[in-house]
Design a protein around this motif. Structure first.
Motif, PDB file in Angstrom:
ATOM      1  N   GLY A  41       0.819  -1.201   0.000  1.00 11.95           N
ATOM      2  CA  GLY A  41       0.000   0.000   0.000  1.00 11.95           C
ATOM      3  C   GLY A  41       0.849   1.244   0.000  1.00 11.95           C
ATOM      4  O   GLY A  41       2.060   1.175   0.019  1.00 11.95           O
ATOM      5  N   TYR A 101      -3.744  -0.189   3.718  1.00 15.10           N
ATOM      6  CA  TYR A 101      -2.429  -0.816   3.778  1.00 15.10           C
ATOM      7  C   TYR A 101      -2.637  -2.233   4.293  1.00 15.10           C
ATOM      8  O   TYR A 101      -3.513  -2.469   5.131  1.00 15.10           O
ATOM      9  N   CYS A 102      -1.821  -3.163   3.828  1.00 15.74           N
ATOM     10  CA  CYS A 102      -1.853  -4.529   4.338  1.00 15.74           C
ATOM     11  C   CYS A 102      -0.508  -4.825   4.995  1.00 15.74           C
ATOM     12  O   CYS A 102       0.543  -4.548   4.417  1.00 15.74           O
ATOM     13  N   ARG A 104       1.715  -7.872   6.884  1.00 15.14           N
ATOM     14  CA  ARG A 104       1.825  -9.293   7.186  1.00 15.14           C
ATOM     15  C   ARG A 104       3.246  -9.587   7.619  1.00 15.14           C
ATOM     16  O   ARG A 104       4.181  -8.855   7.287  1.00 15.14           O
ATOM     17  N   LYS A 152      -1.871 -11.283   9.651  1.00 15.79           N
ATOM     18  CA  LYS A 152      -2.074 -10.274   8.612  1.00 15.79           C
ATOM     19  C   LYS A 152      -3.205  -9.365   9.069  1.00 15.79           C
ATOM     20  O   LYS A 152      -4.210  -9.836   9.603  1.00 15.79           O
ATOM     21  N   VAL A 192      -5.404  -5.506   7.907  1.00 15.70           N
ATOM     22  CA  VAL A 192      -5.674  -4.444   6.939  1.00 15.70           C
ATOM     23  C   VAL A 192      -5.838  -3.160   7.743  1.00 15.70           C
ATOM     24  O   VAL A 192      -6.641  -3.107   8.688  1.00 15.70           O
ATOM     25  N   ASP A 222      -9.434  -9.430   4.766  1.00 16.76           N
ATOM     26  CA  ASP A 222      -8.136  -9.893   4.286  1.00 16.76           C
ATOM     27  C   ASP A 222      -8.079 -10.041   2.771  1.00 16.76           C
ATOM     28  O   ASP A 222      -7.012  -9.949   2.172  1.00 16.76           O
ATOM     29  N   CYS A 224      -6.264  -7.582   0.261  1.00 13.50           N
ATOM     30  CA  CYS A 224      -4.801  -7.554   0.159  1.00 13.50           C
ATOM     31  C   CYS A 224      -4.282  -8.336  -1.028  1.00 13.50           C
ATOM     32  O   CYS A 224      -3.128  -8.173  -1.417  1.00 13.50           O
ATOM     33  N   HIS A 230      -1.753  -7.159  -4.479  1.00 13.04           N
ATOM     34  CA  HIS A 230      -1.040  -5.884  -4.331  1.00 13.04           C
ATOM     35  C   HIS A 230       0.426  -6.150  -4.039  1.00 13.04           C
ATOM     36  O   HIS A 230       0.771  -7.052  -3.280  1.00 13.04           O
ATOM     37  N   SER A 269       3.895  -5.878  -2.400  1.00 10.72           N
ATOM     38  CA  SER A 269       4.343  -5.527  -1.056  1.00 10.72           C
ATOM     39  C   SER A 269       5.845  -5.287  -1.063  1.00 10.72           C
ATOM     40  O   SER A 269       6.557  -5.687  -1.982  1.00 10.72           O
TER      41      SER A 269
END
Length: 132
Positions: free
Chosen positions: A66, A76-77, A79, A94, A96, A111, A114, A117, A119
């Motif tokens: 994100g 934004y995610c 993990r 994880k 969000v 979830d 995510c 996307h 990372s």
């Protein structure tokens, strides 16, 4: 003869005056740290990331995706791999995170947003979780 009226009040005022600070208090709405540091602090406060664990946990290989837009929301995610609560095999928490004009909040049961996307490494989370 004891004069507790004037001296008592004046002494108390001097004593209380010595206890007060002259620096202004920090602004209530001012966020501390960078956005990435604030996201890391928010993640570390979550149960999924070991915030209430009786056993010490260690986070490694953390990733942040994100910001990206989803339904008009800036998300934004986060993990990571969490070691310490299980023997040998890491847990993979994880979350969000929603950024609403600087106010961060965790979205539950989302979830799936995510997926797909890109990372990048998120060392702020690994560093923040390291024992001092």
């Amino acid at each position: 003869m004891r004069s507790s009226g004037v001296w008592g009040a004046a002494g108390l005022a001097v004593w209380l005056g010595a206890c007060t600070t002259t620096a202004p208090p920090p602004a209530t709405g001012a966020p501390a740290g960078t956005l990435r540091e604030r996201i890391a602090a928010l993640a570390l406060g979550q149960v999924e990331f070991g915030s209430v664990s009786l056993l010490p946990v260690r986070l490694e290989h953390s990733r942040l995706a994100g910001p990206f837009e989803d339904g008009g929301r800036r998300l934004y995610c986060v993990r990571t791999r969490m070691y310490g609560r299980t023997f040998g095999k890491p847990e993979r928490p994880k979350i969000v995170v929603r950024d609403d004009g600087g106010a961060l909040s965790v979205l539950r049961d989302e979830d799936d947003v995510c997926e797909g996307h890109r990372s990048e490494p998120f060392p702020e989370l690994d560093t923040a979780s390291a024992p001092a």
